[in-house]
Write a protein that holds these residues in place. Structure first.
Motif, PDB file in Angstrom:
ATOM      1  N   LYS A  86       0.505  -1.133  -0.067  1.00 15.40           N
ATOM      2  CA  LYS A  86      -0.036  -0.514  -0.011  1.00 15.40           C
ATOM      3  C   LYS A  86       0.721   1.100  -0.458  1.00 15.40           C
ATOM      4  CE  LYS A  86      -4.011  -2.514   1.217  1.00 15.40           C
ATOM      5  NZ  LYS A  86      -4.159  -3.109   0.184  1.00 15.40           N
ATOM      6  N   VAL A  87       2.672   0.979   0.456  1.00 15.15           N
ATOM      7  CA  VAL A  87       2.891   2.259   0.582  1.00 15.15           C
ATOM      8  C   VAL A  87       3.287   2.695  -0.950  1.00 15.15           C
ATOM      9  CG1 VAL A  87       3.043   2.225   2.620  1.00 15.15           C
ATOM     10  CG2 VAL A  87       5.074   1.527   1.385  1.00 15.15           C
ATOM     11  N   ASN A  88       3.576   3.949  -1.159  1.00 12.48           N
ATOM     12  CA  ASN A  88       5.171   4.240  -2.465  1.00 12.48           C
ATOM     13  C   ASN A  88       5.881   5.228  -2.156  1.00 12.48           C
ATOM     14  OD1 ASN A  88       2.456   3.016  -4.444  1.00 12.48           O
ATOM     15  ND2 ASN A  88       1.749   5.336  -3.534  1.00 12.48           N
ATOM     16  N   ASP A  89       6.138   5.757  -1.086  1.00 10.93           N
ATOM     17  CA  ASP A  89       7.649   6.395  -0.426  1.00 10.93           C
ATOM     18  C   ASP A  89       8.600   5.350  -0.290  1.00 10.93           C
ATOM     19  OD1 ASP A  89       8.730   7.755   1.786  1.00 10.93           O
ATOM     20  OD2 ASP A  89       8.630   8.871   1.078  1.00 10.93           O
ATOM     21  N   ASN A  90      10.048   5.539  -0.785  1.00  9.73           N
ATOM     22  CA  ASN A  90      10.986   4.277  -0.954  1.00  9.73           C
ATOM     23  C   ASN A  90      11.054   4.534   0.628  1.00  9.73           C
ATOM     24  OD1 ASN A  90      10.518   3.121  -3.178  1.00  9.73           O
ATOM     25  ND2 ASN A  90      12.091   4.760  -3.631  1.00  9.73           N
ATOM     26  N   SER A  91      11.463   5.083   1.892  1.00 14.09           N
ATOM     27  CA  SER A  91      11.939   5.593   2.648  1.00 14.09           C
ATOM     28  C   SER A  91      11.120   4.856   3.852  1.00 14.09           C
ATOM     29  CB  SER A  91      12.560   7.611   3.086  1.00 14.09           C
ATOM     30  OG  SER A  91      10.715   7.879   2.925  1.00 14.09           O
ATOM     31  N   ILE A  92       9.874   5.030   3.730  1.00 10.71           N
ATOM     32  CA  ILE A  92       9.047   4.158   4.752  1.00 10.71           C
ATOM     33  C   ILE A  92       8.927   2.604   4.343  1.00 10.71           C
ATOM     34  CG2 ILE A  92       6.762   4.820   3.997  1.00 10.71           C
ATOM     35  CD1 ILE A  92       7.248   5.072   7.000  1.00 10.71           C
ATOM     36  N   TYR A  93       8.997   2.372   2.820  1.00 10.60           N
ATOM     37  CA  TYR A  93       8.895   1.217   2.508  1.00 10.60           C
ATOM     38  C   TYR A  93      10.380   0.200   3.209  1.00 10.60           C
ATOM     39  CZ  TYR A  93       8.498  -2.865  -0.911  1.00 10.60           C
ATOM     40  OH  TYR A  93       9.083  -4.568  -1.667  1.00 10.60           O
ATOM     41  N   ASP A  94      11.300   0.745   3.074  1.00 10.95           N
ATOM     42  CA  ASP A  94      12.611   0.606   3.825  1.00 10.95           C
ATOM     43  C   ASP A  94      13.021   0.173   4.508  1.00 10.95           C
ATOM     44  OD1 ASP A  94      13.675   0.158   1.061  1.00 10.95           O
ATOM     45  OD2 ASP A  94      14.831   1.814   1.713  1.00 10.95           O
ATOM     46  N   GLU A  95      11.713   0.757   5.580  1.00 10.61           N
ATOM     47  CA  GLU A  95      11.657   1.312   7.452  1.00 10.61           C
ATOM     48  C   GLU A  95      10.840  -0.352   7.359  1.00 10.61           C
ATOM     49  OE1 GLU A  95      11.945   1.399  10.658  1.00 10.61           O
ATOM     50  OE2 GLU A  95      13.688   2.760   9.405  1.00 10.61           O
ATOM     51  N   LEU A  96      10.019   0.023   6.272  1.00 11.96           N
ATOM     52  CA  LEU A  96       8.932  -1.342   6.715  1.00 11.96           C
ATOM     53  C   LEU A  96       9.056  -2.518   6.807  1.00 11.96           C
ATOM     54  CD1 LEU A  96       5.736   0.452   5.626  1.00 11.96           C
ATOM     55  CD2 LEU A  96       6.319   0.290   7.579  1.00 11.96           C
ATOM     56  N   LYS A  97      10.809  -3.289   5.962  1.00 10.80           N
ATOM     57  CA  LYS A  97      11.335  -4.134   5.519  1.00 10.80           C
ATOM     58  C   LYS A  97      11.645  -4.611   6.703  1.00 10.80           C
ATOM     59  CE  LYS A  97      11.176  -6.168   1.483  1.00 10.80           C
ATOM     60  NZ  LYS A  97      11.074  -7.158   1.638  1.00 10.80           N
ATOM     61  N   TYR A  98      12.596  -3.292   7.142  1.00  9.76           N
ATOM     62  CA  TYR A  98      13.365  -3.552   8.100  1.00  9.76           C
ATOM     63  C   TYR A  98      12.832  -4.135   9.082  1.00  9.76           C
ATOM     64  CZ  TYR A  98      16.132  -2.594  12.297  1.00  9.76           C
ATOM     65  OH  TYR A  98      17.209  -2.170  13.464  1.00  9.76           O
ATOM     66  N   GLN A  99      11.881  -3.259   9.905  1.00 11.36           N
ATOM     67  CA  GLN A  99      11.052  -3.581  11.033  1.00 11.36           C
ATOM     68  C   GLN A  99      10.542  -5.579  10.273  1.00 11.36           C
ATOM     69  OE1 GLN A  99       8.079  -0.537  12.623  1.00 11.36           O
ATOM     70  NE2 GLN A  99       9.662   0.894  12.382  1.00 11.36           N
ATOM     71  N   MET A 100      10.092  -5.407   9.601  1.00 14.04           N
ATOM     72  CA  MET A 100       9.249  -6.921   9.134  1.00 14.04           C
ATOM     73  C   MET A 100      10.188  -7.838   9.425  1.00 14.04           C
ATOM     74  SD  MET A 100       6.992  -8.277   6.244  1.00 14.04           S
ATOM     75  CE  MET A 100       8.165  -9.133   5.194  1.00 14.04           C
ATOM     76  N   GLN A 101      11.714  -7.566   9.695  1.00 15.87           N
ATOM     77  CA  GLN A 101      12.698  -8.206   9.660  1.00 15.87           C
ATOM     78  C   GLN A 101      12.793  -8.636  10.945  1.00 15.87           C
ATOM     79  OE1 GLN A 101      16.639  -7.472   7.715  1.00 15.87           O
ATOM     80  NE2 GLN A 101      17.161  -9.503   8.645  1.00 15.87           N
ATOM     81  N   SER A 102      12.852  -7.609  11.885  1.00 15.67           N
ATOM     82  CA  SER A 102      12.848  -7.656  13.166  1.00 15.67           C
ATOM     83  C   SER A 102      11.783  -8.540  13.667  1.00 15.67           C
ATOM     84  CB  SER A 102      12.900  -6.528  13.331  1.00 15.67           C
ATOM     85  OG  SER A 102      13.951  -6.178  13.468  1.00 15.67           O
ATOM     86  N   TYR A 103      10.354  -8.411  13.024  1.00  9.50           N
ATOM     87  CA  TYR A 103       9.467  -9.339  13.617  1.00  9.50           C
ATOM     88  C   TYR A 103       9.723 -10.848  13.732  1.00  9.50           C
ATOM     89  CZ  TYR A 103       6.767  -5.219  14.922  1.00  9.50           C
ATOM     90  OH  TYR A 103       6.281  -4.175  15.726  1.00  9.50           O
TER      91      TYR A 103
END
Length: 145
Positions: free
Chosen positions: A31-48
């Motif tokens: 649902k997100v189009n912004d690369n900076s928040i996308y990268d943050e989401l990927k990082y957090q998902m990996q942590s979870y």
């Protein structure tokens, strides 16, 4: 409840909390189009995923099976993400949604930690690490507000 079952129940709560983080972020990534928040989401998902995998392994070591997130909770989370991102999918709104979710996670695991005082010290330390992860996620998301 004996200490062993108490520990497994607590680990299952940690497992479900981390899996809910993965589930929510996975729904948000489309649902997100912004690369900076996308990268943050990927990082957090990996942590979870790391926390969920570690909790899963600990549960298996105790000769038990983890209890997964209920279908109702998965569907509710997906619908909530869908509705909230229809309103706005800008980084500030996404960060706000996740901060609220992380806060609920901190609250839930803290309550569980306080009610599972009989569980293994190692598992209590694991819960503390999960709480710190949630708090770190909140801090990392603040830059998007």
């Amino acid at each position: 409840m004996d200490n062993s079952q108490n520990t497994v129940d607590f680990l299952s709560e940690i497992y479900r909390g981390a899996k809910m983080g993965v589930e929510t972020i996975n729904n948000l990534l489309t649902k997100v189009n912004d690369n900076s928040i996308y990268d943050e989401l990927k990082y957090q998902m990996q942590s979870y995923e790391e926390i969920a995998n570690e909790a899963h392994e600990e549960i298996l070591k105790r000769k038990s099976e983890p209890k997964d997130i209920s279908t109702f909770n998965k569907v509710s989370a997906k619908m909530s993400v869908g509705i909230n991102t229809m309103i706005s999918n800008n980084p500030s709104h996404v960060a706000d949604m996740l901060i609220k979710g992380n806060t609920m996670g901190v609250t839930g695991i803290t309550k569980s930690l306080n009610s599972h005082t009989c569980s293994d010290k190692e598992v209590q330390d694991f819960a503390d690490r999960f709480i710190k992860l949630e708090q770190t996620n909140i801090d990392r998301l603040k830059k998007f507000l």
